[in-house]
Motif scaffolding. Sequence first.
Motif, PDB file in Angstrom:
ATOM      1  N   LYS A  38       0.844  -1.191   0.000  1.00 25.00           N
ATOM      2  CA  LYS A  38       0.000   0.000   0.000  1.00 25.00           C
ATOM      3  C   LYS A  38       0.881   1.243   0.000  1.00 25.00           C
ATOM      4  N   ARG A  39       0.675   2.095  -1.008  1.00 26.05           N
ATOM      5  CA  ARG A  39       1.435   3.345  -1.112  1.00 26.05           C
ATOM      6  C   ARG A  39       0.493   4.533  -0.960  1.00 26.05           C
ATOM      7  N   ASP A  48       4.756  -5.434   0.694  1.00 25.53           N
ATOM      8  CA  ASP A  48       4.720  -6.848   0.318  1.00 25.53           C
ATOM      9  C   ASP A  48       4.366  -7.752   1.498  1.00 25.53           C
ATOM     10  N   ALA A  49       3.271  -7.444   2.184  1.00 25.61           N
ATOM     11  CA  ALA A  49       2.794  -8.302   3.278  1.00 25.61           C
ATOM     12  C   ALA A  49       2.179  -9.561   2.690  1.00 25.61           C
ATOM     13  N   HIS A  50       2.533 -10.708   3.252  1.00 24.68           N
ATOM     14  CA  HIS A  50       2.049 -11.976   2.714  1.00 24.68           C
ATOM     15  C   HIS A  50       1.877 -12.966   3.868  1.00 24.68           C
ATOM     16  N   SER A  60      -2.957 -10.984  16.374  1.00 22.11           N
ATOM     17  CA  SER A  60      -2.619  -9.588  16.651  1.00 22.11           C
ATOM     18  C   SER A  60      -1.574  -9.072  15.671  1.00 22.11           C
ATOM     19  N   MET A  61      -1.749  -7.823  15.253  1.00 17.02           N
ATOM     20  CA  MET A  61      -0.720  -7.110  14.496  1.00 17.02           C
ATOM     21  C   MET A  61      -0.123  -6.070  15.440  1.00 17.02           C
ATOM     22  N   LEU A  62       1.161  -6.224  15.717  1.00 16.79           N
ATOM     23  CA  LEU A  62       1.841  -5.451  16.753  1.00 16.79           C
ATOM     24  C   LEU A  62       3.006  -4.677  16.159  1.00 16.79           C
ATOM     25  N   GLY A  63       3.169  -3.446  16.600  1.00 16.36           N
ATOM     26  CA  GLY A  63       4.311  -2.666  16.139  1.00 16.36           C
ATOM     27  C   GLY A  63       4.179  -1.223  16.586  1.00 16.36           C
ATOM     28  N   PRO A  64       5.240  -0.448  16.423  1.00 11.53           N
ATOM     29  CA  PRO A  64       5.204   0.967  16.810  1.00 11.53           C
ATOM     30  C   PRO A  64       4.330   1.781  15.866  1.00 11.53           C
ATOM     31  N   SER A  65       4.075   3.018  16.246  1.00 13.26           N
ATOM     32  CA  SER A  65       3.288   3.905  15.386  1.00 13.26           C
ATOM     33  C   SER A  65       3.952   4.036  14.020  1.00 13.26           C
ATOM     34  N   GLY A 237       6.383  -0.911   7.716  1.00 17.34           N
ATOM     35  CA  GLY A 237       5.579  -1.491   6.650  1.00 17.34           C
ATOM     36  C   GLY A 237       5.847  -2.949   6.350  1.00 17.34           C
ATOM     37  N   ARG A 238       6.858  -3.526   6.990  1.00 17.44           N
ATOM     38  CA  ARG A 238       7.209  -4.921   6.718  1.00 17.44           C
ATOM     39  C   ARG A 238       6.842  -5.812   7.901  1.00 17.44           C
ATOM     40  N   VAL A 239       6.447  -7.037   7.585  1.00 19.65           N
ATOM     41  CA  VAL A 239       6.194  -8.031   8.627  1.00 19.65           C
ATOM     42  C   VAL A 239       7.532  -8.665   8.991  1.00 19.65           C
ATOM     43  N   GLU A 240       7.978  -8.413  10.216  1.00 20.16           N
ATOM     44  CA  GLU A 240       9.274  -8.926  10.670  1.00 20.16           C
ATOM     45  C   GLU A 240       9.204 -10.396  11.068  1.00 20.16           C
ATOM     46  N   GLN A 241       8.108 -10.798  11.728  1.00 23.46           N
ATOM     47  CA  GLN A 241       7.991 -12.174  12.201  1.00 23.46           C
ATOM     48  C   GLN A 241       6.545 -12.467  12.553  1.00 23.46           C
TER      49      GLN A 241
END
Length: 410
Positions: A38-39, A48-50, A60-65, A237-241
């Motif tokens: 998403k841009r 490139d979330a997959h 849950s989707m977790l991460g900083p602002s 913007g990336r899924v780390e794990q």
Amino acid sequence: MRGATESVKLPPPSGVEAREAERRVSADTVIGIEHVTKRFGTFVAVDDAHFGIRRGEFFSMLGPSGCGKTTTLRMIAGFEQPSEGEIRLEGEDVSKVPPYKRNVNTVFQQYALFPHLTVAANVAFGLQAKKVAKAEITKRVAELLEVVRLADFGNRKPAQLSGGQQQRVALARALVNYPSALLLDEPLGALDLKLRQAMQLELKRIQREVGITFVFVTHDQEEALTMSDRIAVMSEGRVEQIGSPEEIYHQPTSEFVAGFIGMANLMPATVSAVTAGRATATLGDGTVVDAEAADGLAVGDPATFMVRPERMHLSVDRPGSDAAAVPTEVVDLVFQGPVVRFDLRGPGGSELVAHVGPEDDLRLPHAGDRLWARWEPDSGRLLRRADRVVEDAETREIHELKTPITRSEP
């Protein structure tokens, strides 16, 4: 006759069997995020979330602002469309389907209850809009109010309820339509600490009871660890794990995940040997460590050695040669009830933290005292060193507070 150690090779699955296996996987996946980007102009919010979200799980989707978690949730809900890739719901591509035609409901931090309607009427509103039969509406509303433990509150108005009760009314209203998934965008953020902690357990209970997939967005690590079956940790913007709370906490795959989930001691190291999922590395002061290693590490690679504060043990005397340990200097110590938190200065000026409980039988030292910090061989993990450390706003603020203030002479 085959030897005892000889493996038996099974024939590859037939086309029918392969399609059946794919069908079972697809049937188990309620939401599919398929190479979604998403841009917003030149800014890439999701890269490139997959991944898939399973039927009946608390995800849950977790991460900083600014990590992309809320944008991903909004694409699932239909409030945003992906620039690339597909959003699938129950196997169907819904990327261009408007929100009101998707079988998902969203609960926001602001509950948006109708103040002039009773609790029961708020819950029934969606069913009435769909022109569901009156008897069915009465039945479903009663069932959901029972699930959220508000069966005796149906005739009250929202203003007569506490924040936690209003939250449960919003949940009942979202669940009464039996959606494929319930999307929750930081719904506990407006509650005070004790009520928020109580609602974490209540949300998990409700999710288990109704059996509907919950997709929960939060920046609060405790919330995610408490409630989730699986967690997707996101950064820039990336899924780390993606993994269970236990996997995310004990087996992080990146330096960012290790530092973002809970508290972690991160020490620079250089890999000297890799064998069957483990690696040997040398810390900056020459200490040799052997630990479970993340994928992709090779001899000579720069790495980061991680050990959690609760896995560190402190002693005045130097441990035996068979124990991994580093010399430290006490910077500060804080009593935190069940544990005492030690802020330490390790080799090369690295900042370390140890949590010491009463079972450690360590006399409380003073700032400036020297101690040895040691850990068991299975307590640490070697990670690939990040090209750069991504810090959330809270971490930056903590570092600013720790930086000594320099005052110019008048």
